[in-house]
Design a protein around this motif. Structure first.
Motif, PDB file in Angstrom:
ATOM      1  N   SER A  29       0.831  -1.206   0.000  1.00  0.00           N
ATOM      2  CA  SER A  29       0.000   0.000   0.000  1.00  0.00           C
ATOM      3  C   SER A  29       0.863   1.253   0.000  1.00  0.00           C
ATOM      4  O   SER A  29       0.583   2.227  -0.707  1.00  0.00           O
ATOM      5  N   ASP A  30       1.946   1.220   0.772  1.00  0.00           N
ATOM      6  CA  ASP A  30       2.854   2.369   0.797  1.00  0.00           C
ATOM      7  C   ASP A  30       3.530   2.567  -0.556  1.00  0.00           C
ATOM      8  O   ASP A  30       3.700   3.707  -1.023  1.00  0.00           O
ATOM      9  N   LEU A  31       3.943   1.482  -1.195  1.00  0.00           N
ATOM     10  CA  LEU A  31       4.578   1.594  -2.510  1.00  0.00           C
ATOM     11  C   LEU A  31       3.619   2.212  -3.524  1.00  0.00           C
ATOM     12  O   LEU A  31       4.001   3.080  -4.318  1.00  0.00           O
ATOM     13  N   VAL A  32       2.372   1.744  -3.507  1.00  0.00           N
ATOM     14  CA  VAL A  32       1.378   2.251  -4.451  1.00  0.00           C
ATOM     15  C   VAL A  32       1.094   3.721  -4.170  1.00  0.00           C
ATOM     16  O   VAL A  32       0.998   4.541  -5.099  1.00  0.00           O
ATOM     17  N   TYR A  33       0.968   4.068  -2.892  1.00  0.00           N
ATOM     18  CA  TYR A  33       0.687   5.455  -2.529  1.00  0.00           C
ATOM     19  C   TYR A  33       1.820   6.370  -2.990  1.00  0.00           C
ATOM     20  O   TYR A  33       1.587   7.434  -3.589  1.00  0.00           O
ATOM     21  N   ASP A  34       3.055   5.947  -2.721  1.00  0.00           N
ATOM     22  CA  ASP A  34       4.206   6.761  -3.125  1.00  0.00           C
ATOM     23  C   ASP A  34       4.276   6.920  -4.638  1.00  0.00           C
ATOM     24  O   ASP A  34       4.643   7.985  -5.148  1.00  0.00           O
ATOM     25  N   ALA A  35       3.918   5.852  -5.367  1.00  0.00           N
ATOM     26  CA  ALA A  35       3.941   5.926  -6.830  1.00  0.00           C
ATOM     27  C   ALA A  35       2.925   6.945  -7.333  1.00  0.00           C
ATOM     28  O   ALA A  35       3.223   7.732  -8.250  1.00  0.00           O
ATOM     29  N   LEU A  36       1.738   6.955  -6.762  1.00  0.00           N
ATOM     30  CA  LEU A  36       0.721   7.933  -7.172  1.00  0.00           C
ATOM     31  C   LEU A  36       1.119   9.350  -6.771  1.00  0.00           C
ATOM     32  O   LEU A  36       0.829  10.312  -7.487  1.00  0.00           O
ATOM     33  N   LEU A  37       1.794   9.477  -5.633  1.00  0.00           N
ATOM     34  CA  LEU A  37       2.306  10.794  -5.247  1.00  0.00           C
ATOM     35  C   LEU A  37       3.308  11.295  -6.283  1.00  0.00           C
ATOM     36  O   LEU A  37       3.276  12.463  -6.687  1.00  0.00           O
ATOM     37  N   GLU A  38       4.210  10.412  -6.695  1.00  0.00           N
ATOM     38  CA  GLU A  38       5.231  10.805  -7.662  1.00  0.00           C
ATOM     39  C   GLU A  38       4.613  11.156  -9.012  1.00  0.00           C
ATOM     40  O   GLU A  38       5.043  12.112  -9.666  1.00  0.00           O
ATOM     41  N   ARG A  39       3.601  10.403  -9.422  1.00  0.00           N
ATOM     42  CA  ARG A  39       2.968  10.679 -10.713  1.00  0.00           C
ATOM     43  C   ARG A  39       2.153  11.970 -10.659  1.00  0.00           C
ATOM     44  O   ARG A  39       2.005  12.648 -11.674  1.00  0.00           O
ATOM     45  N   GLY A  40       1.595  12.292  -9.504  1.00  0.00           N
ATOM     46  CA  GLY A  40       0.893  13.558  -9.348  1.00  0.00           C
ATOM     47  C   GLY A  40      -0.454  13.645 -10.032  1.00  0.00           C
ATOM     48  O   GLY A  40      -1.023  14.734 -10.134  1.00  0.00           O
ATOM     49  N   GLU A  41      -0.970  12.521 -10.513  1.00  0.00           N
ATOM     50  CA  GLU A  41      -2.248  12.545 -11.224  1.00  0.00           C
ATOM     51  C   GLU A  41      -2.880  11.163 -11.198  1.00  0.00           C
ATOM     52  O   GLU A  41      -2.231  10.163 -10.880  1.00  0.00           O
ATOM     53  N   ALA A  42      -4.169  11.093 -11.544  1.00  0.00           N
ATOM     54  CA  ALA A  42      -4.858   9.820 -11.655  1.00  0.00           C
ATOM     55  C   ALA A  42      -4.173   8.968 -12.722  1.00  0.00           C
ATOM     56  O   ALA A  42      -3.716   9.487 -13.744  1.00  0.00           O
ATOM     57  N   SER A  43      -4.105   7.654 -12.487  1.00  0.00           N
ATOM     58  CA  SER A  43      -3.303   6.796 -13.367  1.00  0.00           C
ATOM     59  C   SER A  43      -3.943   5.429 -13.549  1.00  0.00           C
ATOM     60  O   SER A  43      -4.741   4.981 -12.721  1.00  0.00           O
ATOM     61  N   LYS A  44      -3.543   4.758 -14.625  1.00  0.00           N
ATOM     62  CA  LYS A  44      -3.890   3.358 -14.810  1.00  0.00           C
ATOM     63  C   LYS A  44      -3.033   2.526 -13.861  1.00  0.00           C
ATOM     64  O   LYS A  44      -1.921   2.918 -13.502  1.00  0.00           O
TER      65      LYS A  44
END
Length: 669
Positions: A29-44
């Protein structure tokens, strides 16, 4: 006031299997959260998996984490993710804009569960309020200086003061209760804590020793803080303690849950990643039809404004309706793989730098996973395209790597393992060391030459000729010349044990402690390369053993180095040194026939040795094929096999009698 024993529940789940799953879920969950933080936008979900870029974390596992989060009905649990307009996003980006900026700021950091930079915070605020991120930098500079609510981390990062241990109590009992920790837990760990050498300079080192000693149990930071305070008293700095641990690569922070940030070691992380990697294999046959969500409007997330008094209420539950992806029912069409797709896939494979499964590439590029109606046909189409493209190299078991990235030496038999083509003539003008046909072999040699331990790389039958293995475990024996160069011959390995669907395949050997050894197996040369790291753990120069056992993955095997040695291949250190000395003498002379080498070696074994033992010793002195040695033993009168024993002996009195003339009809021409 809540009961202090709740923290005991947090660090000791119901069972080992439950604990492993809960920990793996939290880490993922932390990895996924950090990835979305880095992308800065909604993602596939596939883009999120690419952002994580970890070969153990597949897109299927990422999708599972997202789905599990939004479907969870666990009470008081904050949902960290949301699915809107067929894209995944952070639920924190849908906070109520009518709330105060301070409240949303606190909840942005709470949901992240770790310190965030001012740039990250400003970006998140800009998404919530739909205003440029630059708007918030000056505001944040003022708001984040409130030490009652925030603490400054490394660089421009900030965390919440509520994560720090509370150390205002007058004694250990008060400090323990203030931090909602069970006194028995502290009492049990105090003897260990007194031995780790707490000091202002050793916060991370001492914490690592305690976390490591608990062998995979996640340890709340506040518990470490109480133990450190017990040792240092007023000298203890709670902020410095947390920052030191955050900066230590041996420790991994699991996001704050119910007011508690927890620590695990890097070794535990590696085990959790293996657990997550195994999920893909076990889930393939369990996945049903692709999941699918109904269309939804943007949702509002409510998070409690301040930490609650009770541990369980430290972060209020977000009011987010569970939303899960909805299947899109379309007529099944063949997968179309464009040149643009192949270029994108080539980039993914190159960036990974390690083998990647075609099923993972299918999910990353096309978001097609196991369970989708077209999965099998799409996977077949994609694999065929990749195999025909020069940018990819197929390395077996459905995996690919970037072309021309394997070391060149794995494609050929090493010169060190070659068999020299030498000719010698006796004083009587007779050609020595001649080979004869198998029909002319004496005693048990016709059978002995087919023993797996008698065969070797460049001198085998091209297939496994041994007895079927009992069970799944396979015990292998290391010969001296292979240990020298980190190789292993496939003549000891049953056909199909390793993947055989490519000329060169890659396999992983994994020890019980998680240590891995990456092998390259050349199926055409029938030789495995790159065993140096494993051989370092085998003490014997020749005859050491290790055991392999298949796992759920066709390219991964459990490996165990055994204490036992093989009696036919084992050479004592003293004997091995003697044979190496003999090798030097033979190489310096250049005129020693293999017949003479066999005579000298057998003369030292008064009671005799069997064929495999003799072949082992001869091959240390000079590389000789099994049929060459069998021919020499059969062709000369001075070599005799004792009936019923398999032991070969040397009769010094018959050395000058030469060869058996009856064997001439078997000479190879």
């Amino acid at each position: 006031m809540p009961k202090a024993d709740k923290i005991e529940v947090a660090i000791r789940p119901a069972s080992e299997a439950d604990r492993e799953k809960v920990l793996a879920d939290a880490y993922l969950s932390d990895l996924v959260y950090d990835a979305l933080l880095e992308r800065g936008e909604a993602s596939k979900f596939a883009d999120i998996a690419q952002e994580i870029n970890n070969s153990n974390i597949s897109s299927t596992v990422v999708y599972g984490a997202l789905e599990q989060d939004v479907k969870s009905e666990e009470p008081r649990r904050i949902r960290r993710f949301i699915f809107v307009d067929r894209l995944w996003n952070l639920s924190a980006r849908y906070m109520d804009v009518t709330r105060s900026l301070e409240r949303n700021l606190l909840d942005i950091i709470r949901l992240a569960g770790r310190p965030l930079s001012t740039a990250q915070i400003a970006t998140e605020l800009s998404v919530i309020y739909n205003r440029p991120s630059e708007t918030y930098f000056s505001l944040l500079q003022k708001m984040l200086t409130n030490e009652q609510l925030y603490f400054k981390g490394k660089g421009s990062t900030y965390g919440l003061a509520e994560w720090l241990p509370l150390v205002d109590g007058e004694n250990l009992e008060e400090v323990t209760l203030d931090n909602k920790i069970k006194p028995e837990t502290v009492s049990r760990l105090l003897p260990l804590s007194t031995k780790v050498g707490w000091s202002a300079k050793s916060y991370a080192e001492s914490s690592y020793k305690i976390v490591g000693a608990l062998k995979g149990v996640p340890v709340p930071h506040r518990l470490l803080g109480v133990l450190a305070w017990a040792a240092l008293g007023e000298k203890y700095d709670s902020r410095a303690h947390l920052l030191a641990c955050l900066s230590d690569s041996r420790l991994t922070w699991l996001s704050v849950e119910n007011g508690k940030g927890r620590w695990i070691t890097r070794e535990t992380v590696e085990r959790l990643e293996r657990h997550l990697a195994d999920r893909v294999v076990t889930a393939v046959e369990e996945v049903e039809e692709a999941p699918a969500p109904p269309p939804v409007a943007p949702l509002i997330v409510e998070v409690a404004p301040e930490p609650a008094e009770s541990e369980a209420d430290s972060i209020a539950a977000a009011e987010v309706a569970p939303v899960v992806p909805e299947p899109i029912v379309e007529a099944e069409k063949p997968l179309g793989v464009s040149e643009e797709d192949l270029a994108s896939l080539a980039s993914i494979v190159s960036e990974r730098g390690v083998p990647i499964e075609s099923s993972e590439l299918l999910a990353l590029q096309y978001e097609v996973m196991s369970g989708y109606p077209s999965y099998k046909s799409d996977l077949a189409v994609l694999e065929a395209k990749l195999k025909s493209d020069s940018r990819f190299s197929y390395i077996g078991a459905g995996r690919f790597r970037e072309a021309d990235t394997l070391p060149p030496f794995v494609y050929d038999l090493p010169e060190f393992l070659g068999f020299p083509d030498l000719q010698f003539v006796s004083m009587d003008g007779e050609i020595m060391d001649e080979e004869i046909e198998d029909e002319g072999f004496a005693g048990s040699l016709r059978q002995d030459i087919f023993l797996p331990l008698a065969q070797d790389a460049g001198d085998d039958e091209g297939r496994y000729t041994g007895a079927p293995i009992e069970g799944e475990a396979l015990t292998l024996v290391v010969k001296a010349h292979h240990k020298e160069i980190g190789t292993f011959p496939l003549c000891q390995v049953p056909d199909g044990f390793f993947p055989a669907d490519a000329p060169v395949v890659e396999v992983t050997l994994r020890e019980e402690d998680g240590t891995t050894h990456e092998l390259i197996v050349n199926n055409e040369r029938r030789l495995a390369f790159n065993l140096f790291s494993l051989y370092e753990k085998i003490e014997a120069d020749s005859g050491g053993c290790f055991r392999l056992q298949p796992t759920l993955r066709p390219y991964e095997f459990r490996v165990e180095v055994l204490e036992e040695t093989d009696p036919q291949i084992y050479l004592s250190p003293e004997r091995y040194a003697e044979l190496l000395s003999a090798r030097e003498q033979v190489e310096e002379s250049g005129e020693v026939a293999t017949f003479d080498i066999v005579c000298e070696l057998l003369e030292e074994h008064v009671k005799g040795v069997d064929f495999v033992q003799l072949l082992t010793e001869v091959n240390v002195v000079r590389r000789v094929t099994r049929r060459k040695l069998a021919s020499i033993l059969s062709n000369y009168f001075c070599f005799v096999q004792k009936a019923g024993t398999g032991q070969w002996r040397f009769d010094t009195k018959k050395r000058d009698m030469g060869t058996d003339r009856t064997k001439r009809k078997y000479l190879k021409r």
